[in-house]
Each structure stands twice: as C-alpha cells, then as structure tokens.
Design a protein around this motif. Structure first.
Motif, PDB file in Angstrom:
ATOM      1  N   LEU A   1      -7.730 -14.428  35.538  1.00 33.60           N
ATOM      2  CA  LEU A   1      -8.800 -13.618  36.129  1.00 33.60           C
ATOM      3  C   LEU A   1     -10.049 -13.483  35.259  1.00 33.60           C
ATOM      4  O   LEU A   1     -11.032 -12.878  35.690  1.00 33.60           O
ATOM      5  N   CYS A   2     -10.062 -14.040  34.052  1.00 29.86           N
ATOM      6  CA  CYS A   2     -11.200 -13.843  33.134  1.00 29.86           C
ATOM      7  C   CYS A   2     -11.671 -15.154  32.515  1.00 29.86           C
ATOM      8  O   CYS A   2     -12.138 -15.189  31.368  1.00 29.86           O
ATOM      9  N   LEU A   3     -11.592 -16.247  33.233  1.00 34.49           N
ATOM     10  CA  LEU A   3     -11.955 -17.548  32.683  1.00 34.49           C
ATOM     11  C   LEU A   3     -13.450 -17.634  32.409  1.00 34.49           C
ATOM     12  O   LEU A   3     -14.271 -17.208  33.219  1.00 34.49           O
ATOM     13  N   SER A   4     -13.797 -18.210  31.260  1.00 37.66           N
ATOM     14  CA  SER A   4     -15.188 -18.486  30.922  1.00 37.66           C
ATOM     15  C   SER A   4     -15.190 -19.484  29.764  1.00 37.66           C
ATOM     16  O   SER A   4     -14.164 -19.666  29.086  1.00 37.66           O
ATOM     17  N   PRO A   5     -16.328 -20.121  29.486  1.00 37.86           N
ATOM     18  CA  PRO A   5     -16.390 -21.051  28.347  1.00 37.86           C
ATOM     19  C   PRO A   5     -16.145 -20.390  27.001  1.00 37.86           C
ATOM     20  O   PRO A   5     -15.862 -21.072  26.019  1.00 37.86           O
ATOM     21  N   ASP A   6     -16.232 -19.050  26.937  1.00 34.03           N
ATOM     22  CA  ASP A   6     -15.991 -18.359  25.669  1.00 34.03           C
ATOM     23  C   ASP A   6     -14.503 -18.306  25.316  1.00 34.03           C
ATOM     24  O   ASP A   6     -14.158 -18.158  24.143  1.00 34.03           O
ATOM     25  N   GLY A   7     -13.637 -18.383  26.300  1.00 25.02           N
ATOM     26  CA  GLY A   7     -12.207 -18.238  26.065  1.00 25.02           C
ATOM     27  C   GLY A   7     -11.455 -19.540  25.945  1.00 25.02           C
ATOM     28  O   GLY A   7     -10.227 -19.558  26.006  1.00 25.02           O
ATOM     29  N   VAL A   8     -12.184 -20.656  25.740  1.00 25.73           N
ATOM     30  CA  VAL A   8     -11.557 -21.977  25.657  1.00 25.73           C
ATOM     31  C   VAL A   8     -11.927 -22.621  24.328  1.00 25.73           C
ATOM     32  O   VAL A   8     -13.104 -22.677  23.955  1.00 25.73           O
ATOM     33  N   LEU A   9     -10.932 -23.093  23.606  1.00 30.38           N
ATOM     34  CA  LEU A   9     -11.131 -23.833  22.365  1.00 30.38           C
ATOM     35  C   LEU A   9     -10.931 -25.314  22.667  1.00 30.38           C
ATOM     36  O   LEU A   9      -9.944 -25.691  23.311  1.00 30.38           O
ATOM     37  N   VAL A  10     -11.856 -26.165  22.218  1.00 29.09           N
ATOM     38  CA  VAL A  10     -11.794 -27.595  22.548  1.00 29.09           C
ATOM     39  C   VAL A  10     -11.898 -28.440  21.292  1.00 29.09           C
ATOM     40  O   VAL A  10     -12.754 -28.209  20.439  1.00 29.09           O
ATOM     41  N   ARG A  11     -11.025 -29.407  21.184  1.00 27.58           N
ATOM     42  CA  ARG A  11     -11.166 -30.461  20.183  1.00 27.58           C
ATOM     43  C   ARG A  11     -11.141 -31.797  20.911  1.00 27.58           C
ATOM     44  O   ARG A  11     -10.640 -31.893  22.040  1.00 27.58           O
ATOM     45  N   PHE A  12     -11.679 -32.816  20.283  1.00 27.41           N
ATOM     46  CA  PHE A  12     -11.693 -34.150  20.872  1.00 27.41           C
ATOM     47  C   PHE A  12     -10.855 -35.077  19.993  1.00 27.41           C
ATOM     48  O   PHE A  12     -11.017 -35.095  18.762  1.00 27.41           O
ATOM     49  N   ASP A  13      -9.938 -35.816  20.612  1.00 22.89           N
ATOM     50  CA  ASP A  13      -9.087 -36.707  19.834  1.00 22.89           C
ATOM     51  C   ASP A  13      -9.865 -37.969  19.450  1.00 22.89           C
ATOM     52  O   ASP A  13     -11.066 -38.083  19.702  1.00 22.89           O
ATOM     53  N   LYS A  14      -9.194 -38.940  18.843  1.00 22.16           N
ATOM     54  CA  LYS A  14      -9.870 -40.145  18.355  1.00 22.16           C
ATOM     55  C   LYS A  14     -10.470 -40.970  19.487  1.00 22.16           C
ATOM     56  O   LYS A  14     -11.411 -41.735  19.268  1.00 22.16           O
ATOM     57  N   GLN A  15      -9.928 -40.820  20.699  1.00 20.95           N
ATOM     58  CA  GLN A  15     -10.472 -41.520  21.859  1.00 20.95           C
ATOM     59  C   GLN A  15     -11.531 -40.688  22.583  1.00 20.95           C
ATOM     60  O   GLN A  15     -11.973 -41.038  23.666  1.00 20.95           O
ATOM     61  N   LYS A  16     -11.921 -39.553  21.966  1.00 21.44           N
ATOM     62  CA  LYS A  16     -12.928 -38.644  22.517  1.00 21.44           C
ATOM     63  C   LYS A  16     -12.480 -37.980  23.813  1.00 21.44           C
ATOM     64  O   LYS A  16     -13.303 -37.582  24.641  1.00 21.44           O
ATOM     65  N   VAL A  17     -11.169 -37.854  24.006  1.00 16.21           N
ATOM     66  CA  VAL A  17     -10.634 -37.140  25.155  1.00 16.21           C
ATOM     67  C   VAL A  17     -10.543 -35.660  24.788  1.00 16.21           C
ATOM     68  O   VAL A  17     -10.002 -35.326  23.731  1.00 16.21           O
ATOM     69  N   PRO A  18     -11.074 -34.758  25.613  1.00 17.60           N
ATOM     70  CA  PRO A  18     -11.020 -33.337  25.276  1.00 17.60           C
ATOM     71  C   PRO A  18      -9.598 -32.794  25.361  1.00 17.60           C
ATOM     72  O   PRO A  18      -8.860 -33.083  26.304  1.00 17.60           O
ATOM     73  N   ARG A  19      -9.229 -32.004  24.364  1.00 15.64           N
ATOM     74  CA  ARG A  19      -7.915 -31.361  24.314  1.00 15.64           C
ATOM     75  C   ARG A  19      -8.136 -29.852  24.218  1.00 15.64           C
ATOM     76  O   ARG A  19      -8.298 -29.298  23.123  1.00 15.64           O
ATOM     77  N   PRO A  20      -8.181 -29.148  25.367  1.00 10.83           N
ATOM     78  CA  PRO A  20      -8.502 -27.724  25.346  1.00 10.83           C
ATOM     79  C   PRO A  20      -7.279 -26.841  25.102  1.00 10.83           C
ATOM     80  O   PRO A  20      -6.146 -27.228  25.345  1.00 10.83           O
ATOM     81  N   THR A  21      -7.551 -25.642  24.620  1.00 12.21           N
ATOM     82  CA  THR A  21      -6.558 -24.587  24.487  1.00 12.21           C
ATOM     83  C   THR A  21      -7.145 -23.305  25.055  1.00 12.21           C
ATOM     84  O   THR A  21      -8.299 -22.976  24.764  1.00 12.21           O
ATOM     85  N   LEU A  22      -6.360 -22.614  25.886  1.00 10.23           N
ATOM     86  CA  LEU A  22      -6.799 -21.314  26.393  1.00 10.23           C
ATOM     87  C   LEU A  22      -6.689 -20.306  25.253  1.00 10.23           C
ATOM     88  O   LEU A  22      -5.610 -19.782  24.973  1.00 10.23           O
ATOM     89  N   LEU A  23      -7.805 -20.081  24.587  1.00  9.67           N
ATOM     90  CA  LEU A  23      -7.821 -19.184  23.445  1.00  9.67           C
ATOM     91  C   LEU A  23      -7.546 -17.746  23.864  1.00  9.67           C
ATOM     92  O   LEU A  23      -7.036 -16.945  23.089  1.00  9.67           O
ATOM     93  N   ASP A  24      -7.880 -17.435  25.109  1.00 15.48           N
ATOM     94  CA  ASP A  24      -7.690 -16.085  25.635  1.00 15.48           C
ATOM     95  C   ASP A  24      -7.011 -16.179  26.992  1.00 15.48           C
ATOM     96  O   ASP A  24      -7.432 -16.979  27.837  1.00 15.48           O
ATOM     97  N   LEU A  25      -5.973 -15.398  27.222  1.00 15.38           N
ATOM     98  CA  LEU A  25      -5.211 -15.472  28.471  1.00 15.38           C
ATOM     99  C   LEU A  25      -5.667 -14.451  29.497  1.00 15.38           C
ATOM    100  O   LEU A  25      -4.988 -14.229  30.500  1.00 15.38           O
TER     101      LEU A  25
END
Length: 359
Positions: free
Chosen positions: A176-200
């Motif tokens: 119920l509270c999704l926004s770009p502030d609550g997502v942590l993103v890293r990019f692997d060696k192939q530049k594919v985004p690997r997100p984590t929900l930093l906030d639930l």
C-alpha cells in the motif's frame, strides 16, 4: 542529530526547523541521525533515505556493515509489523530474494526473540530493526541520474518487484505504500536491475486496512485514490496502482503527479481528480495501455492483482535473465593440482638423471 521536513526535505541541525516556502507547513519533521552517532551498539555510516515512517541508514555493528531502519515517532507499530512478518517468513524458510534479510536487533539474542528493539537516544525512545547490508542505490537516486532508463530494464525491474509483492500477497499482506524511495536497486554485470523492497509499507491484511493504514504512511502522490478517502478501503489492486506508478515514472521520465513545491492537500486533490498525462511512448506497442490500466483511478478498472499486472507485462518483455554467479576459485583444489604437477615434474627430472640424459 538533525531534523528533516518530510514535505520539502529541508534539514536543520538546531531543532528549529522552518521553511521559506509557503506551501510547506513542516508539520512532520522527524529527527535523523548523522555520521558517527551511536544508536546502542550501532554506529551510523550514511543516511540512505528518509521514508514517511522511518529512516534507513548504512551502519556498522561489531565491524560488520548492516542496514538500520529507525522508526519516526508514532510509526513504531508499522516497523514492528514489518519486522514480525520478515521474522516469521525467514523462520519458516520462505525468505524471498527481493525482500531484505532481517537480522537480530541484538547480536547476543535470536531472531525470534529480538526481531526489533528500542533504545533511548538523547532522551527519546527510538524503535529500530537491523538488516543484512545490500549493495545498490535507492531507486529515487537512480532515476535522478537517469530519469528515463531503457524500457526493458524498467520492465524487468517492475516484474521483479511484482514477484516480491506476489509473495507478500500470498502471505495475506498488502504493501500500500510503494514509491521509488522504498526500493533499493543494484545492477549486475549484465546491467540487469536487481531490486529489493527496502520498505514493506503497511504490511497489513486487507481486512485490517482501516485499522493499520494511515495517510502519513505514504506520500499522497504515490497513494491509490481509494486509500485517500474517508473509508480507506483498498485491496490487491491498490498495490497494482503503486507498482504501475513506478513503471509509469520510468517510462515517462517524470512522476505521474507533480508533488514538489505543492501543498499536500493539492497533491491529494490531483490524485483524486486528475488523470496522468500520456507517456508519449509511441516507440512502445501495447505497454502504455497496460500501464494506463494499472494506474486507473477506478479500483475495479485495474488488473485485479499484481500477478495479473505482471502477466500482462510478460506478454511484452522477455523473462528477467537469471543472474550469473561469479566463479568461485577452490584454492584447495588448486593447491592439490599444483602439488601433483610439481611431483610429476620432479619424477620426470629424476628419471632423466638416472638415464644419464643431458639437458
């Protein structure tokens, strides 16, 4: 320790926080910790993001880098629900790779006993939880550098987040509270985004939304219209809306609703009455229609749940490529092989000497 305004991000070190902008009432101004300050046995390294309900830091505990989440005053119940949800799923062996890994709040205790904690900091009680450290940047920062990423990476990121939300929904919990502030993103060696929900988010069952969800849990510009009304009735399609807004922002290169330098009431009114401007992505076929359905003001016009939204997207994107794990060198095997090669070489030299062969 400083104070930060949740509306305009203005910070003040003297505790006398005020803004020159007329739109900003600075009614919500939580305290944030600074580099080097200690919360119990945890030392602050860097502020990652200030969310409506908490602040997230990179920190050190016993020489180990961790993520630390500290609840704002009055938001400790949301932090407790999040920590309890993660503890229960991890204890059941159901940890999702795109959700943060919860650690015991105290190293001497187990996770089931110490899944969150509280301490006194400068006369104030602070509730906090601790997570395993993860690489990456907050999605908001990533979009500040590149507001309009390649559409395929934007799609893969959205589909990956959908997978984490489907996991939550299967556990009968809504975000119920999704926004770009609550997502942590890293990019692997192939530049594919690997997100984590930093906030639930609210981490709340659908039948308890009216009890557990408060408008302060999320910025109005990222809140589903049905949650802004008096009844605060929402459901799985409310998370479709939030995920759709994030995807819209990446495709359009701008948020669906302007919220900078605007009063919160004006933003809320815009969400309830206005339709986001077209994304102007004539290079994409079919995808804009899927997104427009997801961010419809009418709850029943959206895809019924996140799984349905992700399924629609998978009709336009290839599957998210699996991450290639780096090769691990087995130094024990290398040592054995080297020793065997050396032994063979010595035997050959000895045989040549015994046969009188000259070099």
């Amino acid at each position: 320790m400083k104070q930060v305004c949740l509306q305009c991000n203005r910070q003040a070190a003297d505790g006398n926080l005020w803004c020159q902008e007329g739109y900003c009432a600075t009614t919500r101004k939580p305290a944030i910790l600074e580099y080097g300050e200690q919360l119990g046995d945890i030392e602050i390294v860097k502020l990652l993001v200030v969310l409506p309900t908490s602040a997230v830091y990179r920190a050190r505990r016993d020489q180990t880098q961790v993520l630390l989440k500290v609840a704002h005053d009055g938001c400790q119940q949301q932090l407790e629900r999040e920590a309890e949800f993660l503890m229960e799923t991890q204890r059941a062996g159901q940890r999702h790779p795109m959700l943060p890994t919860l650690l015991p709040a105290h190293v001497q205790e187990s996770l089931t006993v110490s899944y969150y904690s509280k301490t006194v900091f400068r006369g104030q009680i602070k509730y906090y939880s601790v997570f395993q450290d993860q690489e990456g940047d907050v999605l908001r920062e990533t979009l500040a550098r590149n507001p309009q990423p390649w559409y395929r990476r934007a799609g893969w990121l959205t589909i990956s987040l959908a997978d984490a939300l489907v996991f939550m929904h299967k556990q009968r919990r809504l975000h119920l509270c999704l926004s770009p502030d609550g997502v942590l993103v890293r990019f692997d060696k192939q530049k594919v985004p690997r997100p984590t929900l930093l906030d639930l988010g609210a981490v709340t069952p659908e039948q308890e939304i009216g009890l557990n969800w408060h408008p302060h849990y999320a910025a109005a510009a990222y809140t589903a219209p049905e949650l802004l009304g008096r009844g605060r009735r929402g459901g799985p399609a409310s998370d479709v809306y939030g995920l759709g807004l994030i995807f819209y922002e990446m495709l359009a290169g701008r948020p669906a609703f302007v919220y900078r330098l605007r009063k919160e009431d004006d933003v809320r009114r815009s969400v309830l009455q206005d339709t986001p401007a077209p994304m102007n992505r004539r290079d994409l076929v079919g995808i804009p229609a899927v997104v427009e359905q997801a961010i419809s003001q009418d709850y029943h016009d959206r895809q019924q749940d996140v799984w349905a939204f992700a399924s629609d997207l998978l009709g336009h994107f290839p599957k998210v490529p699996p991450e290639k794990k780096p090769r691990v060198i087995n130094w024990g095997t290398v040592a054995v092989a080297s020793g065997a090669a050396l032994a063979i070489t010595l035997l050959l030299v000895l045989a040549l000497l015994l046969n009188g062969t000259a070099f």
